[in-house]
Write an enzyme that holds these catalytic residues in place. Sequence first.
Site, PDB file in Angstrom:
ATOM      1  N   HIS A 133       0.318   5.841   0.930  1.00 33.63           N
ATOM      2  CA  HIS A 133      -0.586   7.050   1.185  1.00 33.63           C
ATOM      3  C   HIS A 133      -0.414   8.321   0.898  1.00 33.63           C
ATOM      4  CE1 HIS A 133      -1.459   3.847   4.477  1.00 33.63           C
ATOM      5  NE2 HIS A 133      -0.177   3.795   5.014  1.00 33.63           N
ATOM      6  N   ARG A 157      -4.416   0.610  -1.626  1.00 36.65           N
ATOM      7  CA  ARG A 157      -4.008  -0.834  -1.978  1.00 36.65           C
ATOM      8  C   ARG A 157      -3.429  -0.928  -3.384  1.00 36.65           C
ATOM      9  NH1 ARG A 157      -9.091  -2.972   0.066  1.00 36.65           N
ATOM     10  NH2 ARG A 157      -8.969  -2.654   2.490  1.00 36.65           N
ATOM     11  N   GLN A 173       0.826  -1.123   0.092  1.00 33.30           N
ATOM     12  CA  GLN A 173      -0.010   0.112  -0.068  1.00 33.30           C
ATOM     13  C   GLN A 173       0.818   1.169   0.029  1.00 33.30           C
ATOM     14  OE1 GLN A 173      -1.233   0.191   4.709  1.00 33.30           O
ATOM     15  NE2 GLN A 173      -2.013  -1.413   3.724  1.00 33.30           N
ATOM     16  N   HIS A 214       4.927   0.255   0.789  1.00 38.15           N
ATOM     17  CA  HIS A 214       5.291  -0.598   2.161  1.00 38.15           C
ATOM     18  C   HIS A 214       4.138  -1.659   2.237  1.00 38.15           C
ATOM     19  CE1 HIS A 214       2.454   2.661   3.675  1.00 38.15           C
ATOM     20  NE2 HIS A 214       2.121   1.851   4.805  1.00 38.15           N
ATOM     21  N   GLU A 238       3.831   8.211   8.403  1.00 36.46           N
ATOM     22  CA  GLU A 238       3.689   7.475   9.889  1.00 36.46           C
ATOM     23  C   GLU A 238       5.053   6.758  10.182  1.00 36.46           C
ATOM     24  OE1 GLU A 238       0.745   4.639   8.016  1.00 36.46           O
ATOM     25  OE2 GLU A 238       2.165   3.408   7.107  1.00 36.46           O
TER      26      GLU A 238
END
Length: 322
Positions: A101, A196, A99, A176, A118
């Site tokens: 972001h 995804r 995935q 990642h 993150e």
Amino acid sequence: MKAIRFDALLKTTIWGGEEVTELKHLSQAPLQVGESWEISGLPGDETLVSDGEFKGQTLSQLIATHGASLVGKHNYERYGTNFPLLVKFMSTAKDLSIQVHPDDAMAQRMGHPFGKSEMQYILHAQPESRFYAGFNADFSADGYSQSVQDGSLMAHLKCHATHAGDCFLIPAGHIHCIGSGNFLIEIQQSSNDTFRAYDFDRRDAQGQRRELHIAQAREALDFHAYPTHRVHYDHKPDTASLLVDIPEFVVRLYEIEHTLNVDYATTDSFIIYIAYEGDALLHYDEGDVHLSAGHTILFPASTTFVRIEPGAHGFKALETYC
């Protein structure tokens, strides 16, 4: 203001494990709890204050009432009533999807306030556990599309063995996949936007393949190869060990066996402690509060100090703020 506790939100996932419920000693929890959202201001998924004078309130309600005294002057000016972070425990019995972001700019084009950078701190890992982060060589949008079509995307990812104490930083746009057998703390920008790229052709409980987001992932991806996403840090027992310091958040590690005084007099931010081992009595401006493994607490920006008195078996926690 006093320190604030929240009721965590348990999230059942297709890849969830058992460590979250074991750490929290939850006898009536559902199966396959992949995530425990400890502190969240996401609309529709806001954690509620669990006790005290603000019981039942959301973060946005608290910020609307208390403003800078809760989140800090700069954070209040920058984010308003949007709380900028989301804090989780995660348990992965199976691999997550591959995935990516979005960054802030892409998220805002979607009508959302935050992108999603993150970090992950590994609490426990099975012997064969892995973390896939970044491309192993510079890639391209066309190469990505072809690898999704022929099922070879995983071969283009850099693979890391995981162990307790490992830390990874995943900026928005970086591909990642958190592998199976990892138990971790994740600290991220306040976003649930996940694209995804590939999901191993898995099917959900209804027998349907889970949705992929090929075009959105292609737009979000940074195709450069970076040296590593593993964070190399200087571990310092009985003091703060800096793990991450980026514009979106700071994270420090505490492994404490003796009393430690932490000065927040010049820290213009809320402070969050996420405890994962042992317990401690935390003394601060408004009194004291007990914090044990599996629980999280937020100190308002008006807090000027915290004195950590660890229990008989020590105290281990992450601290985060903006």
